[in-house]
Design an enzyme around this catalytic site. Structure first.
Site, PDB file in Angstrom:
ATOM      1  N   ASP A 487     -22.459  87.677  69.736  1.00  0.00           N
ATOM      2  CA  ASP A 487     -23.467  86.757  70.284  1.00  0.00           C
ATOM      3  C   ASP A 487     -22.869  85.672  71.155  1.00  0.00           C
ATOM      4  O   ASP A 487     -23.570  85.013  71.916  1.00  0.00           O
ATOM      5  CB  ASP A 487     -24.196  86.048  69.133  1.00  0.00           C
ATOM      6  CG  ASP A 487     -25.227  86.927  68.464  1.00  0.00           C
ATOM      7  OD1 ASP A 487     -25.640  87.925  69.067  1.00  0.00           O
ATOM      8  OD2 ASP A 487     -25.613  86.598  67.324  1.00  0.00           O
TER       9      ASP A 487
HETATM   10  C1  GLC Z   1     -23.945  81.397  66.674  1.00  0.00           C
HETATM   11  C2  GLC Z   1     -22.907  82.019  65.767  1.00  0.00           C
HETATM   12  C3  GLC Z   1     -23.073  83.500  65.699  1.00  0.00           C
HETATM   13  C4  GLC Z   1     -24.504  83.841  65.377  1.00  0.00           C
HETATM   14  C5  GLC Z   1     -25.486  83.143  66.308  1.00  0.00           C
HETATM   15  C6  GLC Z   1     -26.886  83.408  65.844  1.00  0.00           C
HETATM   16  O1  GLC Z   1     -23.771  81.829  67.962  1.00  0.00           O
HETATM   17  O2  GLC Z   1     -21.583  81.733  66.174  1.00  0.00           O
HETATM   18  O3  GLC Z   1     -22.212  84.040  64.723  1.00  0.00           O
HETATM   19  O4  GLC Z   1     -24.670  85.212  65.486  1.00  0.00           O
HETATM   20  O5  GLC Z   1     -25.246  81.763  66.311  1.00  0.00           O
HETATM   21  O6  GLC Z   1     -27.852  82.833  66.600  1.00  0.00           O
HETATM   22  C1  GLC Z   2     -23.673  86.869  63.398  1.00  0.00           C
HETATM   23  C2  GLC Z   2     -24.968  87.533  63.799  1.00  0.00           C
HETATM   24  C3  GLC Z   2     -24.720  88.928  64.306  1.00  0.00           C
HETATM   25  C4  GLC Z   2     -23.648  88.900  65.367  1.00  0.00           C
HETATM   26  C5  GLC Z   2     -22.384  88.236  64.865  1.00  0.00           C
HETATM   27  C6  GLC Z   2     -21.322  88.105  65.934  1.00  0.00           C
HETATM   28  O1  GLC Z   2     -23.166  87.513  62.250  1.00  0.00           O
HETATM   29  O2  GLC Z   2     -25.884  87.580  62.721  1.00  0.00           O
HETATM   30  O3  GLC Z   2     -25.896  89.477  64.832  1.00  0.00           O
HETATM   31  O4  GLC Z   2     -23.388  90.221  65.751  1.00  0.00           O
HETATM   32  O5  GLC Z   2     -22.711  86.946  64.402  1.00  0.00           O
HETATM   33  O6  GLC Z   2     -21.650  87.166  66.904  1.00  0.00           O
END
Ligand code: GLC
Ligand code: GLC
Length: 819
Positions: A487
């Site tokens: 993300d």
């Molecule tokens: C932030 C976190 C990531 C997560 C995302 C969800 O970017 O670092 O891990 O998946 O929020 O919105």
């Molecule tokens: C968080 C989110 C997942 C994402 C991950 C890496 O675990 O829930 O959807 O893939 O962060 O950013």
């Protein structure tokens, strides 16, 4: 150092001191009513939706931590000594403190001055309530005169509004007290048809429902006035902060034990039968009274507890293993499977790190979670798939999340994550392999929940793959969109506004950012869909997908290989990300895991090379880091990943979710030793001795462990609600142990570490039960070439399907030579 131990026989984790590095929580409830509960009775409860139907208050990130809970206080009427038998909130000195977190229940007990108090907390199956059974025992030589107080603080339902909208909610709180039962009915007078209740099995000496009356002005939960002076005040809340507290007086002879049961629950009335008498403002309690009475009986608690245990035995019975490594056994047989079920129930909503007000069900997250629970609850998995698919957009793309109450997709945390649709293909394939239910593919499912837009699920899957193919970049690799699985790798965001969300900000136009990770995922998904199409007799479609799969494979080989590992991406302007040509962020774990898992590089040695690079650059004793070197400063062209300090979260922590991909990849190249080694590095059980450093619960996986660049290397965060649960379960059960559901049977394809002499397993699969014994003669590190099924030799490693209800014995021996 440890703070407890696994009790493998009772399937409990037993914590033997209250001051764990962080609150170590468990979950109550597995249907409609849920709660989180810490080892010192902190936590909160909700009905279905942690934000919109929250029963009790909890204060996240407070000091002291873990404030708000299911509290009991004891007071010795002779000496005036008062304490919390669960340690919090008074943090009293206790003898023999013990918390047993079990499957769907928690027991917290302790002793002080000869008085033992042990409380069992659980949510009975089929009910929307929780039961606390407090058992108080007098171990003194003389009679004990005790007061017992209960305490919860009610949340005014919408947890977000409750924590922010004080000009309104300090005036709206309302309760009723009838026959000793405290009813919380804020907003029941208007549009709510639901209320909460809190009841006690013993005769009451008093009660309180106004927080300030119970606590006393300027006093906290650690020193309630009512407890201090040994007397409730009978307060009725009007506005301010409604709470529920019962006061019970107990006289216990030496050796005597007494059970006091408390029931906290949620109830709804039909709109036309809300009030009794009609036209009044008094809750109609005709429906709720019998429920309360039934559950206040101590025998009812024992029955509920037994039913709960049978329920979990049933679920976990779908796979049980005995291997040479205790960490593997207890995680596979109990805790990892349990965690997978918790992700089914809660997605990413409520934990110590998820506040219950933020995130709905993730499209990507929910599809991956399914891989870990589909064998335990295939029917619910089917329903989940149909819910998710119904939020898919006609373009094949996806809302990044949907709300569990409405099951509608929304853009609240962004959209256009170009990996999203592909996970649906993996989820459906896993479901069909587990169940054989090809019919699901024909069932009509709408797009974007719009009536009239229904088309077969099968068509949805096609659009998932087309979505990728319609969005290829200059190298023939998938465009990344807002981001892919990571993300925080936001190659099109270019955000320079403080506080702006990387997930929702408008992307810069005209970019060509491509993702090698999505390419790997596409190869995996295309292979699955081709298999499904073949089974539906659509050979042309299957052939087309195989062709697309090969083309993508070729694109990765030509443009996604950096020399010693797979490249991560091309950025907005076409520059490399995750390349030896970069100064920071030269190698990322995701494409190494995903590409090899998908079979890329197995034929030409690049898979081995990539995995050797992972071992060299990314592996630490605490697990495999996401990226190296960590980003030391903010890179506007990379986005959120570089917003985290080095070693944390996506910026080079051990982002555990990715580690099982590498475990699977290692089995694909036949390296069972390294697969198990990596598996154990992040295994919470195997890290139990490091509890002081790891800090999170030693019985469930965490999302992230601080990486080598962080001052707190080895410290875990964000436990419980993480895709790590499902993928780790898949990696160890389907790839190391090799028990893989397949369309035409159960595959037994282990890739064992060299020290193992084999393992045994019992697997329920499509209604039959398979007893499997795998032997590995000394030096045997190869694969299984044939099986003996019910005494008959079968070539290959596929156990043919047996009729439902039958018992099948399977013997397998791994060959002596590595493949
Ligand atoms: C932030 C976190 C990531 C997560 C995302 C969800 O970017 O670092 O891990 O998946 O929020 O919105
Ligand atoms: C968080 C989110 C997942 C994402 C991950 C890496 O675990 O829930 O959807 O893939 O962060 O950013």
């Amino acid at each position: 150092m440890r703070f407890g131990r696994f009790d493998d026989d009772t399937r409990e984790y037993v914590i033997d001191r209250p001051d764990t590095p962080l609150p170590w929580i468990n979950y109550l409830g597995c249907e409609d009513y849920f709660g989180i509960i810490s080892n010192t009775a902190g936590g909160y409860s909700f009905y279905r939706d942690a934000r919109l139907r929250r029963l009790t208050r909890y204060r996240y990130n407070n000091v002291p931590p873990d404030v708000g809970g299911r509290y009991l206080y004891l007071r010795d009427r002779d000496s005036g000594d008062a304490w919390s038998p669960s340690w919090q909130p008074m943090r009293s000195d206790l003898d023999g403190y013990r918390c047993r977190h079990g499957l769907g229940y928690t027991v917290i007990g302790s002793r002080r001055a000869g008085i033992e108090a042990e409380t069992l907390y659980l949510v009975p199956l089929g009910e929307t309530l929780e039961v606390w059974r407090a058992r108080i025992t007098n171990h003194r030589d003389g009679t004990a005169q005790l007061s017992l107080f209960s305490a919860v603080e009610f949340c005014l339902w919408d947890a977000w509004d409750d924590a922010t909208n004080f000009q309104r909610n300090l005036s709206t709180g309302e309760v009723e007290v009838e026959d000793g039962v405290i009813y919380h009915k804020t907003e029941y007078r208007e549009r709510r048809d639901h209320f909460a209740y809190f009841a006690c099995s013993a005769d009451l000496a008093g009660f309180d429902t106004q927080r300030e009356a119970f606590l006393g002005p300027y006093q906290g939960w650690d020193r309630p006035l009512a407890v201090e002076r040994g007397r409730s005040s009978g307060s009725i809340a009007h506005g301010w902060a409604p709470c529920g507290s019962h006061h019970v007086e107990l006289t216990l002879e030496p050796g005597e034990a007494r059970d006091v049961v408390f029931v906290l629950g949620y109830a709804e009335n039909p709109r036309e039968a809300k009030f009794d008498p009609p036209g009044s403002q008094t809750i109609d309690k005709t429906r709720v009274r019998p429920v309360v009475e039934r559950h206040l009986r101590p025998e009812a608690v024992d029955t509920a507890w037994q039913r709960l245990r049978d329920h979990w035995d049933g679920l976990l019975g779908s796979l049980q293993v005995t291997t040479p490594v205790e960490h593997v056994d207890r995680m596979v047989n109990v805790w990892n499977a349990y965690q997978c079920m918790v992700t089914f129930n809660l997605s990413r909503s409520a934990s110590s790190f998820e506040s219950g007000i933020g995130r709905g069900m993730g499209f990507r997250d929910s599809n991956q979670d399914l891989l870990g629970f589909v064998h335990m609850i295939p029917d619910k998995a089917r329903e989940r798939i149909l819910d998710i698919a119904a939020t898919q957009l006609p373009s094949g793309g996806a809302y990044h999340q949907y709300q569990p109450l409405t099951k509608r997709g929304n853009d609240a945390i962004g959209s256009g994550f170009n990996d999203d649709p592909l996970w649906l293909v993996l989820a459906v394939a896993a479901y069909v392999k587990e169940t054989g239910d090809l019919d699901i593919l024909d069932g009509p499912v709408p797009y974007d929940n719009r009536p009239g837009s229904e088309s077969p699920l099968h068509d949805h899957l096609h659009r998932c793959l087309r979505y990728t193919l319609d969005r290829l970049g200059p190298h023939g690799l998938p465009l990344i969109g807002r981001a892919d699985w990571n993300d925080c790798l936001n190659l099109n965001a270019f955000s320079d506004t403080p506080g702006e969300s990387f997930q929702t900000t408008e992307n810069r136009e005209g970019g060509v950012a491509e993702s090698v990770f999505i390419a790997g995922l596409f190869v995996a998904a295309a292979a699955e869909l081709a298999d499904l199409d073949e089974r539906l007799g659509r050979d042309d479609a299957a052939a087309a997908w195989r062709e697309a799969q090969q083309a993508m494979h070729a694109a990765v080989r030509s443009h996604g290989w950096d020399g010693a590992w797979f490249l991560r991406a091309y950025d907005h302007d076409g520059g490399p990300v995750g390349s030896a040509r970069n100064e920071e962020g030269r190698i990322f774990v995701e494409p190494q895991g995903m590409c090899v898992l998908a079979g890329i590089g197995l034929d030409d040695g690049t898979a081995d090379t990539a995995l050797a690079s992972v071992a060299e650059h990314l592996a630490t004793p605490h697990g495999i880091m996401l990226v190296q070197p960590a980003y030391s400063r903010y890179h506007v062209e990379l986005g959120e990943i570089s917003s985290y300090p080095p070693g944390y979260k996506e910026n080079a922590s051990i982002f555990c979710h990715t580690n099982p991909w590498v475990v699977i990849a290692e089995t694909r190249v036949g390296n069972g030793d390294r697969a198990l080694d990596y598996y154990l590095r992040i295994s919470p059980s195997a890290r139990e001795d490091l509890s002081e450093q790891h800090r999170c619960e030693p019985y469930v996986h965490a999302q992230t462990i601080a990486g080598r660049d962080a001052p707190t290397h080895g410290e875990a965060k964000n436990s419980w609600l993480t895709g790590t649960a499902a993928w780790t379960y898949v990696a160890v059960t389907q790839w190391i142990l090799g028990l893989r559901p397949d369309h035409d049977g159960l595959r037994v394809d282990p890739c064992l570490p060299s020290g193992w002499d084999g393992y045994r397993a019992t697997r329920r699969f499509r209604g039959a039960t398979y007893d499997i014994a795998v032997r590995a003669p000394a030096g045997g590190r190869g694969r299984v070439g044939h099986l003996v099924v019910d005494g008959h030799r079968v070539a290959g490693n596929l156990v043919p399907l047996a009729p439902a209800g039958t018992h099948v014995t399977v013997e397998a021996e791994v060959e002596t030579d590595a493949p």
